[in-house]
Design a protein around this motif. Sequence first.
Motif, PDB file in Angstrom:
ATOM      1  N   ASN A  67       0.818  -1.215   0.000  1.00  0.00           N
ATOM      2  CA  ASN A  67       0.000   0.000   0.000  1.00  0.00           C
ATOM      3  C   ASN A  67       0.854   1.269   0.000  1.00  0.00           C
ATOM      4  N   VAL A  68       2.146   1.115   0.336  1.00  0.00           N
ATOM      5  CA  VAL A  68       3.038   2.279   0.307  1.00  0.00           C
ATOM      6  C   VAL A  68       3.354   2.633  -1.136  1.00  0.00           C
ATOM      7  N   THR A  69       3.720   1.603  -1.915  1.00  0.00           N
ATOM      8  CA  THR A  69       4.055   1.839  -3.323  1.00  0.00           C
ATOM      9  C   THR A  69       2.844   1.729  -4.242  1.00  0.00           C
ATOM     10  N   LYS A  70       1.673   1.387  -3.649  1.00  0.00           N
ATOM     11  CA  LYS A  70       0.425   1.240  -4.401  1.00  0.00           C
ATOM     12  C   LYS A  70       0.558   0.196  -5.525  1.00  0.00           C
ATOM     13  N   SER A  71       1.253  -0.908  -5.226  1.00  0.00           N
ATOM     14  CA  SER A  71       1.476  -1.913  -6.258  1.00  0.00           C
ATOM     15  C   SER A  71       0.819  -3.234  -5.877  1.00  0.00           C
ATOM     16  N   ILE A  72       0.316  -3.943  -6.895  1.00  0.00           N
ATOM     17  CA  ILE A  72      -0.238  -5.281  -6.742  1.00  0.00           C
ATOM     18  C   ILE A  72       0.512  -6.201  -7.690  1.00  0.00           C
ATOM     19  N   SER A  73       0.988  -7.338  -7.191  1.00  0.00           N
ATOM     20  CA  SER A  73       1.743  -8.260  -8.043  1.00  0.00           C
ATOM     21  C   SER A  73       1.301  -9.692  -7.785  1.00  0.00           C
ATOM     22  N   TYR A  74       1.418 -10.512  -8.816  1.00  0.00           N
ATOM     23  CA  TYR A  74       1.091 -11.930  -8.742  1.00  0.00           C
ATOM     24  C   TYR A  74       2.316 -12.725  -9.173  1.00  0.00           C
ATOM     25  N   ASP A  75       2.738 -13.648  -8.321  1.00  0.00           N
ATOM     26  CA  ASP A  75       3.879 -14.486  -8.663  1.00  0.00           C
ATOM     27  C   ASP A  75       3.367 -15.772  -9.310  1.00  0.00           C
ATOM     28  N   HIS A  76       4.066 -16.270 -10.291  1.00  0.00           N
ATOM     29  CA  HIS A  76       3.614 -17.450 -11.024  1.00  0.00           C
ATOM     30  C   HIS A  76       3.883 -18.716 -10.215  1.00  0.00           C
ATOM     31  N   TYR A  77       2.804 -19.409  -9.909  1.00  0.00           N
ATOM     32  CA  TYR A  77       2.896 -20.706  -9.252  1.00  0.00           C
ATOM     33  C   TYR A  77       1.858 -21.596  -9.916  1.00  0.00           C
ATOM     34  N   TRP A  78       2.330 -22.639 -10.586  1.00  0.00           N
ATOM     35  CA  TRP A  78       1.448 -23.470 -11.389  1.00  0.00           C
ATOM     36  C   TRP A  78       0.673 -22.559 -12.353  1.00  0.00           C
ATOM     37  N   SER A  79      -0.623 -22.743 -12.401  1.00  0.00           N
ATOM     38  CA  SER A  79      -1.449 -21.905 -13.275  1.00  0.00           C
ATOM     39  C   SER A  79      -2.299 -20.956 -12.448  1.00  0.00           C
ATOM     40  N   LEU A  80      -1.888 -20.735 -11.192  1.00  0.00           N
ATOM     41  CA  LEU A  80      -2.707 -19.904 -10.300  1.00  0.00           C
ATOM     42  C   LEU A  80      -2.709 -18.437 -10.698  1.00  0.00           C
ATOM     43  N   ALA A  81      -1.569 -17.913 -11.120  1.00  0.00           N
ATOM     44  CA  ALA A  81      -1.416 -16.468 -11.300  1.00  0.00           C
ATOM     45  C   ALA A  81      -2.493 -15.868 -12.187  1.00  0.00           C
ATOM     46  N   GLU A  82      -2.816 -16.551 -13.272  1.00  0.00           N
ATOM     47  CA  GLU A  82      -3.782 -16.003 -14.210  1.00  0.00           C
ATOM     48  C   GLU A  82      -5.224 -16.067 -13.699  1.00  0.00           C
ATOM     49  N   ARG A  83      -5.426 -16.757 -12.576  1.00  0.00           N
ATOM     50  CA  ARG A  83      -6.782 -16.883 -12.035  1.00  0.00           C
ATOM     51  C   ARG A  83      -6.930 -16.236 -10.658  1.00  0.00           C
ATOM     52  N   LEU A  84      -5.955 -15.441 -10.249  1.00  0.00           N
ATOM     53  CA  LEU A  84      -5.994 -14.770  -8.952  1.00  0.00           C
ATOM     54  C   LEU A  84      -6.445 -13.325  -9.109  1.00  0.00           C
ATOM     55  N   LYS A  85      -7.200 -12.860  -8.109  1.00  0.00           N
ATOM     56  CA  LYS A  85      -7.628 -11.467  -8.110  1.00  0.00           C
ATOM     57  C   LYS A  85      -7.587 -10.932  -6.680  1.00  0.00           C
ATOM     58  N   LEU A  86      -6.792  -9.892  -6.465  1.00  0.00           N
ATOM     59  CA  LEU A  86      -6.669  -9.270  -5.148  1.00  0.00           C
ATOM     60  C   LEU A  86      -7.584  -8.052  -5.062  1.00  0.00           C
ATOM     61  N   ASP A  87      -8.282  -7.949  -3.950  1.00  0.00           N
ATOM     62  CA  ASP A  87      -9.089  -6.755  -3.695  1.00  0.00           C
ATOM     63  C   ASP A  87      -8.159  -5.654  -3.181  1.00  0.00           C
ATOM     64  N   HIS A  88      -8.045  -4.549  -3.925  1.00  0.00           N
ATOM     65  CA  HIS A  88      -7.074  -3.513  -3.561  1.00  0.00           C
ATOM     66  C   HIS A  88      -7.466  -2.741  -2.310  1.00  0.00           C
ATOM     67  N   GLN A  89      -8.713  -2.881  -1.855  1.00  0.00           N
ATOM     68  CA  GLN A  89      -9.142  -2.192  -0.633  1.00  0.00           C
ATOM     69  C   GLN A  89      -8.973  -3.055   0.612  1.00  0.00           C
ATOM     70  N   THR A  90      -9.269  -4.358   0.490  1.00  0.00           N
ATOM     71  CA  THR A  90      -9.242  -5.224   1.674  1.00  0.00           C
ATOM     72  C   THR A  90      -8.083  -6.225   1.668  1.00  0.00           C
ATOM     73  N   GLY A  91      -7.503  -6.492   0.525  1.00  0.00           N
ATOM     74  CA  GLY A  91      -6.438  -7.489   0.443  1.00  0.00           C
ATOM     75  C   GLY A  91      -6.936  -8.912   0.355  1.00  0.00           C
ATOM     76  N   SER A  92      -8.263  -9.090   0.293  1.00  0.00           N
ATOM     77  CA  SER A  92      -8.817 -10.442   0.150  1.00  0.00           C
ATOM     78  C   SER A  92      -8.443 -11.013  -1.206  1.00  0.00           C
ATOM     79  N   LEU A  93      -8.318 -12.340  -1.251  1.00  0.00           N
ATOM     80  CA  LEU A  93      -7.860 -13.026  -2.452  1.00  0.00           C
ATOM     81  C   LEU A  93      -8.984 -13.885  -3.019  1.00  0.00           C
TER      82      LEU A  93
END
Length: 334
Positions: A67-93
Amino acid sequence: MKKMFLKFVLCCLYLWRPVGAFGHLRHVSVKEGDSVTLNSGLTEIQTDDEIVWRFGYNGFIIARINNVTKSISYDHYWSLAERLKLDHQTGSLTITNSRILDSGIYEVEIRHSSFETIYRFEVGVYEVFPEKETEKSVLEGDSVALHTGRTYLNDDWIQWWFLKKNYLIAELNVPEDRYIVYDDVLDGRFRDRLNLDKHTGSLTITNLTTQHAGVYDLDFNTMSRRSFSLTVYAHLPVPVISSNSSQCSSSSSSCSLLCSVVNVSDVTLSWYKGNSLLSSISVSDLSISLSLPLEVEYQDKNTYSCVINNPISNQTQHLDISKLCHTCSDSLKL
């Protein structure tokens, strides 16, 4: 002094947010293909918060919010990365289009300036199988593979049961690295016959006998359930065709024949004229004898055969009229 006390109170309030204690494991189940959301417990990420999501017992980082740098990132693990979505307000996945391989332990680490909070989730993605048991049929001496439907196991445990879950015959626990086959159950009925695939959990049973027929149940930690109804058929004998007359005939123009088999079960015995069915008899009892009569003309030039079959195999005996049917004049010539 008042400012320090105020910071202490605010810190305590932050720590005691109603999201559970450190290390508490929450169990979440979801049907394969559906989406599942893992709640961070936050209503709003603070200015200096960092949210880190990890997967598996080894703690692979799969997503993070700074939240300091206002950045959201997804690391590739199996095929999860393309199906993950982070809520930028709550951090829920949120995991979309969930798959069996997504099952396992997820951990969210909420990093603040002076402390951190960790919550863990055990996610089980379960397959939906038809309610009807999967039916399999094999011959004695053959092998059968009972498949889990998986190509790879994550942090899973599975169990294989026999006869409506009365006997545990195999289990695999990935987190505990435990791999066991119980081949001594039922007085060693399965001894040296069970092979458990460590990668998929599928079970192979070799050198089958009729004693191995029955229902096999598969249990998963992901709440998946699967049943297999196994039928093991004995090898069929070749039918025996005999004359039903003890002596030659001088008056009758037809010959009486009998096709017989002994010690059979779950079979059908049939007479065929060429490819046309003439008559048949079926039985489901255990180890009985069957006989089926047939009348043919002495001079009949058609081809006849007696066939015994079950759902997966058959045996055929062809009729030679000239050898079994003789008139008295034929007998004198001989």
